[in-house]
Design an enzyme around this catalytic site. Structure first.
Site, PDB file in Angstrom:
ATOM      1  N   MET A 277      39.333  30.007  42.089  1.00  0.00           N
ATOM      2  CA  MET A 277      39.855  30.412  40.824  1.00  0.00           C
ATOM      3  C   MET A 277      38.894  31.632  40.475  1.00  0.00           C
ATOM      4  SD  MET A 277      41.729  30.227  38.349  1.00  0.00           S
ATOM      5  CE  MET A 277      41.611  31.079  36.628  1.00  0.00           C
ATOM      6  N   ASN A 279      37.713  32.520  37.581  1.00  0.00           N
ATOM      7  CA  ASN A 279      36.539  32.503  36.327  1.00  0.00           C
ATOM      8  C   ASN A 279      35.742  33.540  36.359  1.00  0.00           C
ATOM      9  OD1 ASN A 279      37.644  29.840  36.220  1.00  0.00           O
ATOM     10  ND2 ASN A 279      36.269  29.168  37.798  1.00  0.00           N
ATOM     11  N   HIS A 309      40.316  38.438  47.155  1.00  0.00           N
ATOM     12  CA  HIS A 309      41.466  38.106  46.261  1.00  0.00           C
ATOM     13  C   HIS A 309      40.830  37.877  44.815  1.00  0.00           C
ATOM     14  CE1 HIS A 309      45.360  36.210  44.823  1.00  0.00           C
ATOM     15  NE2 HIS A 309      44.726  35.569  44.105  1.00  0.00           N
ATOM     16  N   GLU A 310      39.961  36.800  44.734  1.00  0.00           N
ATOM     17  CA  GLU A 310      39.211  36.275  43.418  1.00  0.00           C
ATOM     18  C   GLU A 310      38.405  37.715  42.918  1.00  0.00           C
ATOM     19  OE1 GLU A 310      40.424  33.841  42.388  1.00  0.00           O
ATOM     20  OE2 GLU A 310      41.261  33.028  44.306  1.00  0.00           O
ATOM     21  N   HIS A 313      40.421  40.083  41.007  1.00  0.00           N
ATOM     22  CA  HIS A 313      40.901  39.602  39.774  1.00  0.00           C
ATOM     23  C   HIS A 313      39.839  40.104  38.658  1.00  0.00           C
ATOM     24  CE1 HIS A 313      44.517  37.274  40.049  1.00  0.00           C
ATOM     25  NE2 HIS A 313      44.108  36.411  40.913  1.00  0.00           N
TER      26      HIS A 313
END
Length: 861
Positions: A277, A279, A309-310, A313
Site C-alpha cells: 500500500m 501510504n 508500483h508503490e 504512486h
C-alpha cells in the site's frame, strides 16, 4: 455495517461545503491495559482535533468514524451528545465559517487487515501494529471526512511503550517520556504534506529497522526498511536498497518532479491482505516478500514490480490524487504500467514485459470474461461499488490498455504530458479528463474517442487469422477477423504486430523457429485486410500480436498450432513464446483446444522455458487443465501423464534451477500414485535426495500438504511439522494442510474456521479457503454445495468485505462441476437477495463451472 457506505453524491455535497485545514490525531496504543501488559488489548484511544471551514455557515454535515466507542464530541467549544454518533457517522449541525471538531473515542484493533491491525508473533510474543486505510478505513482509527478530495495536513501524536518503534508519513521524531507513566513514550510527528486520509499511516511495535539514503538529482532522501524481529535474517537489505535507489533515479528523471515527501520508509508487515500500500512515505508490504526459503526468480521479479508500483504512486496517486473512486482504475492502472516500465528499463529484470504477458495480463483476460466484468472506468457511485470493482480489470487490463495508449501517442509525448500533469496538479485532486487533456496537448492526438472505446466498455476481443493460399504456397489473402462476446459486443481499434516464423536448421544443426517477416498494422472493425501479406510465403507459425502491443485474445490457425505444440520452445524470443503460451491457454479455456493437447504442449516445452513467470505460472494452468478441463472418461489417465511428466521434468532440470523447484512443487500437488506419494515421503524423510533440490521449510510444507490431501498425513503429522516451524507462516501452512485432508471432520473444522469464525486472522482464513476445495475429494465436498449457498447471505456481514470476498471466491465448489451443480446454483440465484459483492462471487463461480463443462466436452471430442 449500517452507515459505512458513502455515496459519490454525498461526498460531492460535503466537498462543496468544506475545506479541511488540519487534523491533529492523538493515538494511545497503551490502552486499555498498562504498558507492561500488551497481550490482550482490543481497543486503543483515539482523539481527533479536526479544523475545517464551511462555505455556508449554518449548514450541517457529518464526520466518519467506524466501530468506535465515543466518549466526547465537541464542536466549536460546544459539547454534543456522544449518543448522536450512530451508523458510523457523527452529525455536525449548525456549522460556523471556521470550525474545530474534537472527538475522543476508543477504536477497535483489527485482525482482518483493515484499520489498525494487531498481530502477536508466535515466535517471540512481540507485538506489531500497522494501518491499512484504502479504500475507506482511516475512519476505523480516527475521526475523518473519509473521501479522497478532502485533502489536509495531518499531525500524529502516538503514545506507546517506549521500547517500540513508531513510524508514520512524516519523519520519525525522538520519543519523549510521559510523566507519571514509566515505560511509556509519546512520538510527536511533524505535520505532513497535504494528502488524502486513505494514504496516511501509523505503524508501531517492536520492529527492526535499517537506514540508508538515496542521493538523487533533487537532493537526499532518507530510506528505511523495517520488519519483524523474527525475520531480520531474511531482510535482504542490499537488494531492497538497490531496487529502491534504481526506482527513485528512474522516476525522478522521467517525471522531472522531485519526490514529494520527506522520507521513504518501506515496512514489511504480517498478515497483510494485499501486496502493498502506497501510504505517503510509509509504504507497507506483506512480509512474505522476505522469504524464509528458496524462491524462483519470478518471486523476486514480482517483488521488484511491487516496490516500483508503490513508488510510482508517490507521484501518481499521492502527489496528485483522484477526486473520487471513479478514477481508482487510473490510479492503479498507471502504477501497474509504470512499475513494469521502470522494472524493464532500470533494474535487472529487463524482460519484465514478458513476465507481464505470461502472468499479470492473463489475470486481466480472465477477469474480463467473467460475468462481473465491467468497464475499466467503472461507475463507482458509492463505496460498496468500489469494493466490487476493485479487481484485475482495475490493475491488469488497465495497465495493458495504458500500454496501448503509450504506443498510440508515443512514449516521449506521453511522458511530457505526465510531467505537465504533475506540475499543474501537485498536492491536488483530479479527474481522468485532466490527464487526458495533458496528453492531448503533448501528443497532438484526439483521445476522447480512444477513451470511450477502451475505458467505457467491457470485454476482450478475439483476433483470428483467415487466409487463402495461392498455388505456390504464398498468401493470396490474409484477413484479421475481430469478434466479441455477444454480451460485450464492442469491436475496437488495435495496433497489431504480425510475425511470420519458419522452422530453420542452424549451422550447428539445431532447429529453431526464426521470424522471417514482421508487419505492424492497425486493426479496426470486424475484418481487416492485410494487403502487405499478399505474396508472402505461408510460415510454419503465423503469430498475431507479436510484440504484445494489443490487449486481445489471439487464435492460431491449424498449422501454427501444430508448430507450437511440437516446438514452442524453439522460439528464442521470450515475448513471442509468451504470446503463444497465452493463445494456447485462451483456446483451452474457450474449449477450442483440448485439455489433453494443452498438457502435451506444456510437458513438451516448459522444460526449456527461460522466462521466470512462464516457468512458474504455466504449470498451474496445466494443472487446472488436468483437474477441471479434462473429460472425466480419461481424466485419470491424463492425471497420470501429468504426474509422470512432472517427475521426468524434475530429473531433466538443471540442479538448483527455478525449473527444478517449480516442477517439484507442482509434483507435490499432482502426486496421486503410490509411487509418487512415496517420493514425497522420501523427500521429507531424506531417503530421496535430488541434486540441487533443497527440501527447505516451504517445500516441506508443500510436500506434506500433498500427502495430507491424499489422506497420507493426519493431524499428528502436521503438529509435528508445526512444532519445527512454529511461526505465523508455519501456522498458516498447517491450517492449509489440515483443510486439504479428505475427511468429513477435517472439512467441517476448516469450514468453521474460515467461514463462521470472524476471529480467525485474515491470512490464516485465506490459507484455509485456498486449500479447502480439492480435486478427487467429491464425497467429502458434496455437502458443501448447500452449505456454501446457505452461507452467502451472511458471509459478508460475518467476516467483513475482505475476508468475505476471499472466502466466497475460493471456496465455491468448482471441483464438483456438473450440470446438476449449475441447475442448483441457477435456482438459488433466481431468488437470492444477498449483498451485491457476495452475489458476484457466486456468479463468477457458476461461470467457471460452465466453462469447465464446455472444456470437458471439447476434451472428450
Amino acid at each position: 455495517m449500517p452507515g459505512t457506505n458513502l455515496s459519490r453524491d454525498e461526498a460531492a455535497t460535503r466537498a462543496a461545503l468544506l475545506d479541511v485545514t488540519s487534523y491533529s490525531i492523538d493515538l494511545d496504543l497503551t490502552t486499555p491495559t498498562d504498558a507492561d501488559d500488551q497481550s490482550t488489548p482490543t481497543t486503543f484511544g483515539s482523539t481527533t482535533t479536526l479544523s475545517f471551514t464551511c462555505s455556508e455557515p449554518g449548514a450541517s454535515t457529518f464526520a466518519d468514524l467506524v466501530d468506535a466507542t465515543v466518549h466526547e464530541i465537541t464542536l466549536n467549544g460546544t459539547a454534543l451528545d456522544p449518543a448522536s454518533y450512530a451508523d458510523s457517522r457523527i452529525p455536525l449541525p449548525d456549522l460556523a465559517a471556521d470550525n474545530v471538531l474534537v472527538v475522543r473515542a476508543d477504536c477497535t484493533y483489527s485482525h482482518t487487515g483493515e484499520g489498525l491491525h494487531r498481530f502477536v508473533d508466535p515466535v517471540d510474543d512481540r507485538v506489531y501494529l500497522y494501518s491499512q486505510f484504502e479504500v475507506p478505513d482511516a475512519r476505523r482509527v480516527f475521526t475523518t471526512f473519509e473521501q479522497p478530495d478532502l485533502k489536509s495536513e495531518f499531525t500524529f501524536h502516538v503514545t506507546a511503550p517506549d521500547h517500540w518503534v513508531v513510524v508514520s508519513n512524516a519523519p520519525t521524531p525522538e520519543p519523549e517520556s510521559v510523566e507519571g507513566r514509566p515505560g511509556v513514550a509519546v512520538w510527536h510527528f511533524p505535520t505532513t504534506k497535504r494528502m488524502s486520509t486513505y494514504i496516511t499511516a501509523v505503524v508501531a511495535g517492536e520492529y527492526h529497522g535499517v537506514f540508508d539514503t538515496y542521493e538523487g538529482k533533487f537532493g537526499t532522501i532518507p530510506l528505511g526498511h523495517y520488519c519483524r524481529q523474527s525475520l531480520v535474517e531474511h531482510l535482504d537489505r542490499d537488494e531492497l536498497v538497490k531496487i529502491t535507489r534504481q526506482s527513485f533515479e528512474f522516476f525522478e528523471e522521467q517525471f522531472a518532479f522531485p519526490y514529494p515527501f520527506e522520507k521513504y520508509d518501506q515496512l514489511y508487515v504480517p498478515e497483510y491482505n494485499m501486496g502493498a500500500m502506497e501510504n505517503a512515505g510509509c509504504v507497507t508490504l506483506r512480509d512474505e516478500y522476505l522469504p524464509r526459503s528458496r524462491q524462483p526468480r519470478s518471486f523476486y521479479e514480482f517483488r521488484c514490480s511491487v516496490i516500483t508500483h508503490e513508488m510510482a504512486h508517490m507521484w501518481f496517486g499521492d502527489l496528485v490524487t483522484m477526486k473520487w473512486w471513479d478514477d481508482l482504475w487510473l490510479n492503479e492502472s498507471f502504477a501497474e504500467w509504470a512499475c513494469y516500465w521502470c522494472e524493464a528499463e532500470a533494474t535487472e529484470f529487463t524482460d519484465a514485459w514478458t513476465g507481464f504477458a505470461n502472468a499479470r495480463k492473463q489475470t486481466g483476460y480472465r477477469a474480463d470474461q467473467l460475468p462481473s466484468t465491467h468497464p475499466i472506468a467503472a461507475d463507482n457511485y458509492d463505496l460498496e461499488a468500489v469494493e466490487v470493482n476493485f479487481d484485475m480489470i482495475t490493475y491488469a487490463k488497465g495497465a495493458s490498455v495504458l500500454k496501448q495508449l503509450v504506443a498510440w501517442v508515443g512514449l516521449e509525448p506521453f511522458v511530457a504530458g505526465l510531467r505537465q500533469y504533475f506540475q499543474d496538479h501537485a498536492y491536488g485532486n483530479t479527474e481522468f479528463g485532466d490527464l487526458l487533456a495533458a496528453l492531448e496537448r503533448s501528443s497532438g492526438r484526439e483521445l476522447s474517442g480512444w477513451a470511450d472505446e477502451w475505458l467505457q466498455t467491457a470485454g476482450v476481443n478475439t483476433l483470428t487469422p483467415e487466409f487463402d493460399l495461392a498455388d505456390d504456397g504464398t498468401y493470396s489473402r490474409l484477413v484479421v477477423r475481430q469478434s466479441a462476446h455477444p454480451d460485450q459486443p464492442t469491436l475496437r481499434r488495435h495496433r497489431l504486430g504480425i510475425g511470420f516464423y519458419d522452422t530453420v536448421a542452424n549451422a550447428d544443426g539445431k532447429t529453431r523457429l526464426v521470424r522471417r517477416d514482421y508487419l505492424e498494422v492497425d486493426v479496426d472493425g470486424e475484418t481487416t485486410e492485410i494487403s502487405e501479406a499478399v505474396g508472402l510465403r505461408q510460415p510454419d507459425l503465423l503469430l498475431l500480436n507479436d510484440g504484445d502491443l494489443a490487449y486481445a485474445k489471439i487464435r492460431l490457425d491449424e498449422r501454427s498450432l501444430a508448430t507450437a505444440v511440437a516446438g514452442l520452445s524453439l522460439l528464442d524470443d521470450s515475448l513471442a513464446r509468451a504470446i503463444l503460451w497465452g493463445a494456447a491457454w485462451d483456446m483451452t479455456r474457450d474449449a477450442e483446444m483440448s485439455a489433453s493437447e494443452y498438457v502435451t504442449l506444456v510437458l513438451g516445452n516448459i522444460g526449456a522455458e527461460t522466462d521466470p513467470w512462464g516457468v512458474t505460472r504455466i504449470p498451474t494452468f496445466a494443472a487446472q487443465a488436468v483437474n477441471s478441463f479434462s473429460a472425466p472418461a480419461h481424466r485419470t489417465e491424463l492425471k497420470a501423464q501429468w504426474e509422470r511428466g512432472l517427475r521426468t521434468l524434475i530429473d531433466d532440470a538443471t540442479p538448483g534451477s527455478d525449473q527444478q523447484l517449480t516442477f517439484a512443487r507442482s509434483y507435490a500437488a499432482a502426486a496421486r500414485s503410490d509411487e509418487a506419494l512415496a517420493d514425497l515421503e522420501a523427500l521429507l524423510d531424506g531417503s530421496l535426495s535430488i541434486e540441487g533440490l533443497a527440501v527447505d521449510t516451504d517445500l516441506r510444507w508443500a510436500l506434506l500438504t500433498g500427502l495430507a490431501a491424499r489422506g497420507r498425513a493426519d493431524d499428528a503429522r502436521i503438529d509435528e511439522e508445526l512444532a519445527a516451524d512454529n511461526t505465523i507462516s508455519g501456522q498458516e501452512h498447517a491450517a492449509a494442510a489440515r483443510a486439504a485432508m479428505p475427511t468429513p471432520e477435517a472439512k467441517e473444522r476448516a469450514w468453521k474456521q474460515a467461514m463462521l469464525d470472524p476471529t480467525t486472522p485474515n491470512e490464516t482464513a485465506r490459507s484455509v479457503v485456498l486449500s479447502f476445495m480439492r480435486p478427487d475429494q467429491d464425497d467429502v465436498l458434496a455437502p458443501y454445495v448447500d452449505k456454501y449457498l446457505d452461507a452467502v447471505g451472511t458471509t459478508w456481514e460475518t467476516l467483513g468485505a475482505h475476508k468475505g470476498s476471499t472466502a466466497l471466491e475460493y471456496i465455491f465448489p468448482k471441483p464438483l462441476a456438473s450440470a446438476e451443480l449449475l441447475e442448483k446454483v441457477d435456482a438459488w440465484l433466481a431468488t437470492a437477495s444477498a449483498n451485491a459483492g457476495a452475489l458476484r462471487y457466486v456468479r463468477e463461480g457458476r461461470a467457471e463451472v460452465a466453462r469447465a463443462l464446455a472444456a470437458q466436452a471439447c476434451d472428450a471430442g
